[in-house]
Design a protein around this motif. Structure first.
Motif, PDB file in Angstrom:
ATOM      1  N   GLY A  69       0.793  -1.230   0.000  1.00 23.64           N
ATOM      2  CA  GLY A  69       0.000   0.000   0.000  1.00 23.64           C
ATOM      3  C   GLY A  69       0.815   1.264   0.000  1.00 23.64           C
ATOM      4  O   GLY A  69       0.260   2.357  -0.138  1.00 23.64           O
ATOM      5  N   VAL A  70       2.126   1.157   0.150  1.00 23.32           N
ATOM      6  CA  VAL A  70       3.014   2.320   0.114  1.00 23.32           C
ATOM      7  C   VAL A  70       3.737   2.309  -1.239  1.00 23.32           C
ATOM      8  O   VAL A  70       4.214   1.257  -1.678  1.00 23.32           O
ATOM      9  N   ALA A  71       3.804   3.469  -1.879  1.00 21.98           N
ATOM     10  CA  ALA A  71       4.471   3.553  -3.180  1.00 21.98           C
ATOM     11  C   ALA A  71       5.893   3.007  -3.080  1.00 21.98           C
ATOM     12  O   ALA A  71       6.576   3.189  -2.063  1.00 21.98           O
ATOM     13  N   LEU A  72       6.345   2.357  -4.138  1.00 27.42           N
ATOM     14  CA  LEU A  72       7.664   1.726  -4.109  1.00 27.42           C
ATOM     15  C   LEU A  72       8.775   2.737  -3.870  1.00 27.42           C
ATOM     16  O   LEU A  72       9.784   2.410  -3.234  1.00 27.42           O
TER      17      LEU A  72
ATOM     18  N   PRO B 279      -1.181 -10.913  -1.015  1.00 33.50           N
ATOM     19  CA  PRO B 279      -1.123 -11.555  -2.333  1.00 33.50           C
ATOM     20  C   PRO B 279      -1.252 -10.589  -3.505  1.00 33.50           C
ATOM     21  O   PRO B 279      -1.199 -11.022  -4.654  1.00 33.50           O
ATOM     22  N   THR B 280      -1.401  -9.303  -3.235  1.00 38.74           N
ATOM     23  CA  THR B 280      -1.684  -8.364  -4.308  1.00 38.74           C
ATOM     24  C   THR B 280      -0.435  -8.042  -5.123  1.00 38.74           C
ATOM     25  O   THR B 280       0.700  -8.168  -4.644  1.00 38.74           O
ATOM     26  N   ASP B 281      -0.667  -7.622  -6.343  1.00 33.30           N
ATOM     27  CA  ASP B 281       0.433  -7.198  -7.193  1.00 33.30           C
ATOM     28  C   ASP B 281       0.959  -5.849  -6.712  1.00 33.30           C
ATOM     29  O   ASP B 281       0.176  -4.951  -6.402  1.00 33.30           O
ATOM     30  N   HIS B 282       2.264  -5.713  -6.656  1.00 28.83           N
ATOM     31  CA  HIS B 282       2.875  -4.490  -6.134  1.00 28.83           C
ATOM     32  C   HIS B 282       3.344  -3.543  -7.237  1.00 28.83           C
ATOM     33  O   HIS B 282       4.000  -2.539  -6.945  1.00 28.83           O
ATOM     34  N   GLY B 283       3.029  -3.871  -8.466  1.00 32.61           N
ATOM     35  CA  GLY B 283       3.467  -3.045  -9.583  1.00 32.61           C
ATOM     36  C   GLY B 283       4.810  -3.453 -10.143  1.00 32.61           C
ATOM     37  O   GLY B 283       5.209  -3.020 -11.217  1.00 32.61           O
TER      38      GLY B 283
END
Length: 246
Positions: free
Chosen positions: A161-164, A183-187
């Motif tokens: 949930g925090v930008a890379l 499990p979500t995609d992190h970009g």
């Protein structure tokens, strides 16, 4: 584009050189590419000093290597800076010289006598005399993340949930539960170590390369192309299994 990544080394110099040999063999077939080392160079294994010197010299001589900072690398340098410093990632009952952390093995590799059996003040004084300033500077200057192609290489993981580009060091070198259970995609494919498992495993959104070298397991070296990864073995590339295919 392909690149290589190596999991947590933990003072196992011979495993590191073997991993580099496997990478060199793969490069001979597929071309040169960067090698990313995911941190935790030191502690638990027998030759942390050798690992650090090998990687430091390689980069100084122009090797296309990236060496990230792990939590154990920070514990080591902070002990040298201030042996009373308490890392917020550790429970209060632990210190870097606690047997569970492996700091004594690191100091022994520099020739410090009986680091677990003497007063901390004396051990610290001997450590300051034994550890080259070049090693301290090298460890303290390590980056905590490295974006490359479709991936982001870090030591432990990221805060979901925090930008890379807004991640903080504490999470990048220490995080576990919140990252491992998301499990979500992190970009980007997050390539990490830190959490020891039996073998390198692909989880779709992340790739864990800490195959427990610190505890007698192998040191994983992988080649990554896009979001696909292969383990480098004595017989060449082997696909890294996905967690749901086991």
């Amino acid at each position: 584009m392909h690149f290589y990544a190596i999991g947590d080394i933990h003072g196992h110099f011979h495993l590191l050189t073997e991993a580099h040999e496997r990478i060199a063999e793969d490069m001979a077939r597929h071309g040169p590419a960067p090698i990313i080392h995911l941190g935790d160079l030191c502690d638990r294994g027998p030759d942390s000093a050798g690992v650090i010197e090998y990687l430091r010299l390689g980069i100084a001589e122009g090797e296309d290597w990236v060496v990230l900072k792990g939590n154990h690398d920070r514990l080591f340098t902070q002990f040298l800076n201030d042996p009373s410093w308490a890392d917020p990632g550790l429970r209060a009952v632990y210190s870097w010289l606690h047997p569970a952390l492996g700091g004594a093995a690191t100091l022994a590799s520099y020739g410090v006598h009986a680091p677990q059996d003497r007063p901390v003040v004396a051990v610290h004084a001997d450590a300051l005399a034994a550890v080259p300033q070049a090693h301290r500077d090298f460890l303290e200057s390590r980056p905590t993340s490295h974006p490359i192609a479709e991936a982001l290489c870090v030591h432990a993981g990221i805060r979901p949930g925090v930008a890379l580009d807004a991640q903080v060091e504490q999470d990048l070198i220490w995080i576990r539960k919140e990252f491992l259970e998301d499990p979500t995609d992190h970009g980007a494919l997050i390539i990490h170590g830190h959490t020891a498992i039996a073998e390198a495993t692909h989880y779709g959104n992340r790739l864990n390369l800490d195959s427990s070298a610190a505890y007698g397991g192998p040191l994983s070296a992988a080649v990554i192309e896009g979001r696909h990864a292969w383990l480098l073995t004595e017989t060449g590339r082997q696909p890294i299994p996905y967690a749901w295919d086991r």
